[in-house]
Design a protein around this motif. Structure first.
Motif, PDB file in Angstrom:
ATOM      1  N   MET A 145      49.202  51.985  49.998  1.00 49.70           N
ATOM      2  CA  MET A 145      49.938  51.975  48.747  1.00 49.70           C
ATOM      3  C   MET A 145      51.382  51.598  49.042  1.00 49.70           C
ATOM      4  O   MET A 145      51.989  52.156  49.949  1.00 49.70           O
ATOM      5  CB  MET A 145      49.881  53.346  48.095  1.00 49.70           C
ATOM      6  CG  MET A 145      48.483  53.730  47.630  1.00 49.70           C
ATOM      7  SD  MET A 145      48.433  55.316  46.786  1.00 49.70           S
ATOM      8  CE  MET A 145      48.163  56.377  48.192  1.00 49.70           C
ATOM      9  N   LYS A 194      54.588  48.669  42.026  1.00 50.25           N
ATOM     10  CA  LYS A 194      53.782  49.426  42.987  1.00 50.25           C
ATOM     11  C   LYS A 194      52.377  48.842  42.991  1.00 50.25           C
ATOM     12  O   LYS A 194      51.943  48.225  42.019  1.00 50.25           O
ATOM     13  CB  LYS A 194      53.746  50.905  42.620  1.00 50.25           C
ATOM     14  CG  LYS A 194      53.130  51.202  41.266  1.00 50.25           C
ATOM     15  CD  LYS A 194      53.220  52.668  40.946  1.00 50.25           C
ATOM     16  CE  LYS A 194      52.668  52.912  39.540  1.00 50.25           C
ATOM     17  NZ  LYS A 194      52.772  54.317  39.168  1.00 50.25           N
ATOM     18  N   SER A 195      51.680  49.036  44.119  1.00 52.91           N
ATOM     19  CA  SER A 195      50.339  48.484  44.226  1.00 52.91           C
ATOM     20  C   SER A 195      49.525  49.238  45.274  1.00 52.91           C
ATOM     21  O   SER A 195      50.076  49.768  46.235  1.00 52.91           O
ATOM     22  CB  SER A 195      50.403  47.009  44.619  1.00 52.91           C
ATOM     23  OG  SER A 195      49.107  46.459  44.687  1.00 52.91           O
ATOM     24  N   HIS A 196      48.222  49.219  45.046  1.00 50.37           N
ATOM     25  CA  HIS A 196      47.280  49.738  46.033  1.00 50.37           C
ATOM     26  C   HIS A 196      46.756  48.579  46.880  1.00 50.37           C
ATOM     27  O   HIS A 196      46.011  48.787  47.819  1.00 50.37           O
ATOM     28  CB  HIS A 196      46.104  50.430  45.338  1.00 50.37           C
ATOM     29  CG  HIS A 196      46.525  51.645  44.581  1.00 50.37           C
ATOM     30  ND1 HIS A 196      46.607  52.877  45.167  1.00 50.37           N
ATOM     31  CD2 HIS A 196      46.915  51.821  43.298  1.00 50.37           C
ATOM     32  CE1 HIS A 196      47.012  53.762  44.277  1.00 50.37           C
ATOM     33  NE2 HIS A 196      47.211  53.143  43.133  1.00 50.37           N
ATOM     34  N   ARG A 228      49.059  41.075  45.838  1.00 53.14           N
ATOM     35  CA  ARG A 228      49.764  41.436  44.607  1.00 53.14           C
ATOM     36  C   ARG A 228      50.614  40.273  44.111  1.00 53.14           C
ATOM     37  O   ARG A 228      50.671  39.990  42.914  1.00 53.14           O
ATOM     38  CB  ARG A 228      50.632  42.676  44.837  1.00 53.14           C
ATOM     39  CG  ARG A 228      51.258  43.202  43.566  1.00 53.14           C
ATOM     40  CD  ARG A 228      50.177  43.666  42.603  1.00 53.14           C
ATOM     41  NE  ARG A 228      50.739  43.996  41.320  1.00 53.14           N
ATOM     42  CZ  ARG A 228      50.596  43.268  40.208  1.00 53.14           C
ATOM     43  NH1 ARG A 228      49.895  42.156  40.230  1.00 53.14           N
ATOM     44  NH2 ARG A 228      51.142  43.642  39.083  1.00 53.14           N
ATOM     45  N   THR A 258      56.148  52.377  51.952  1.00 54.41           N
ATOM     46  CA  THR A 258      54.718  52.647  52.033  1.00 54.41           C
ATOM     47  C   THR A 258      54.515  54.120  51.709  1.00 54.41           C
ATOM     48  O   THR A 258      55.272  54.971  52.187  1.00 54.41           O
ATOM     49  CB  THR A 258      54.183  52.326  53.444  1.00 54.41           C
ATOM     50  OG1 THR A 258      54.464  50.958  53.727  1.00 54.41           O
ATOM     51  CG2 THR A 258      52.693  52.561  53.531  1.00 54.41           C
ATOM     52  N   CYS A 259      53.510  54.421  50.897  1.00 54.02           N
ATOM     53  CA  CYS A 259      53.287  55.798  50.445  1.00 54.02           C
ATOM     54  C   CYS A 259      51.866  56.256  50.794  1.00 54.02           C
ATOM     55  O   CYS A 259      50.970  55.438  50.975  1.00 54.02           O
ATOM     56  CB  CYS A 259      53.509  55.892  48.943  1.00 54.02           C
ATOM     57  SG  CYS A 259      55.178  55.421  48.446  1.00 54.02           S
ATOM     58  N   ALA A 292      49.253  58.904  45.398  1.00 53.04           N
ATOM     59  CA  ALA A 292      49.609  58.304  44.110  1.00 53.04           C
ATOM     60  C   ALA A 292      50.885  58.934  43.551  1.00 53.04           C
ATOM     61  O   ALA A 292      51.725  58.237  42.969  1.00 53.04           O
ATOM     62  CB  ALA A 292      48.460  58.450  43.124  1.00 53.04           C
ATOM     63  N   LEU A 344      53.803  57.554  45.402  1.00 58.82           N
ATOM     64  CA  LEU A 344      53.972  56.162  44.999  1.00 58.82           C
ATOM     65  C   LEU A 344      54.755  56.056  43.691  1.00 58.82           C
ATOM     66  O   LEU A 344      55.690  55.271  43.582  1.00 58.82           O
ATOM     67  CB  LEU A 344      52.598  55.508  44.852  1.00 58.82           C
ATOM     68  CG  LEU A 344      52.559  54.017  44.546  1.00 58.82           C
ATOM     69  CD1 LEU A 344      53.140  53.214  45.706  1.00 58.82           C
ATOM     70  CD2 LEU A 344      51.123  53.588  44.271  1.00 58.82           C
TER      71      LEU A 344
END
Length: 84
Positions: A1, A19-21, A27, A64-65, A68, A71
């Motif tokens: 993430m 933000k994105s997974h 992305r 980077t996380c 959720a 994030l």
């Protein structure tokens, strides 16, 4: 993430934070897909203007996380940081 920034290649300014997974490259491809550039948001108009010039934004990973929740907090933090 990840939390990422879209950067204008003409002046190196951060124009969008998201933000994105997914991976950063994937992305970015999605942002530039024609089916996602049909609206009139500031971001969509900016991306279309770059594409008309033969340019694409750069994507930079800001953080980077691991969860959720982390994030969402990180995205809000970076948006506020670049607005000021």
């Amino acid at each position: 993430m990840i939390v990422y920034a879209l950067v204008d290649p003409r002046d190196a300014r951060v124009r969008y934070v998201g933000k994105s997974h997914r991976s950063a490259r994937r992305r970015l491809r999605r942002h530039l897909a024609p089916c996602y550039l049909t609206g009139f948001t500031h971001k969509e108009r900016w991306l279309r203007s770059l594409l008309r010039l033969g340019l694409e934004p750069c994507i930079e990973i800001l953080q980077t996380c691991n969860s959720a929740h982390e994030l969402s907090l990180a995205e809000r933090h970076h948006i506020a940081r670049f607005r000021s």
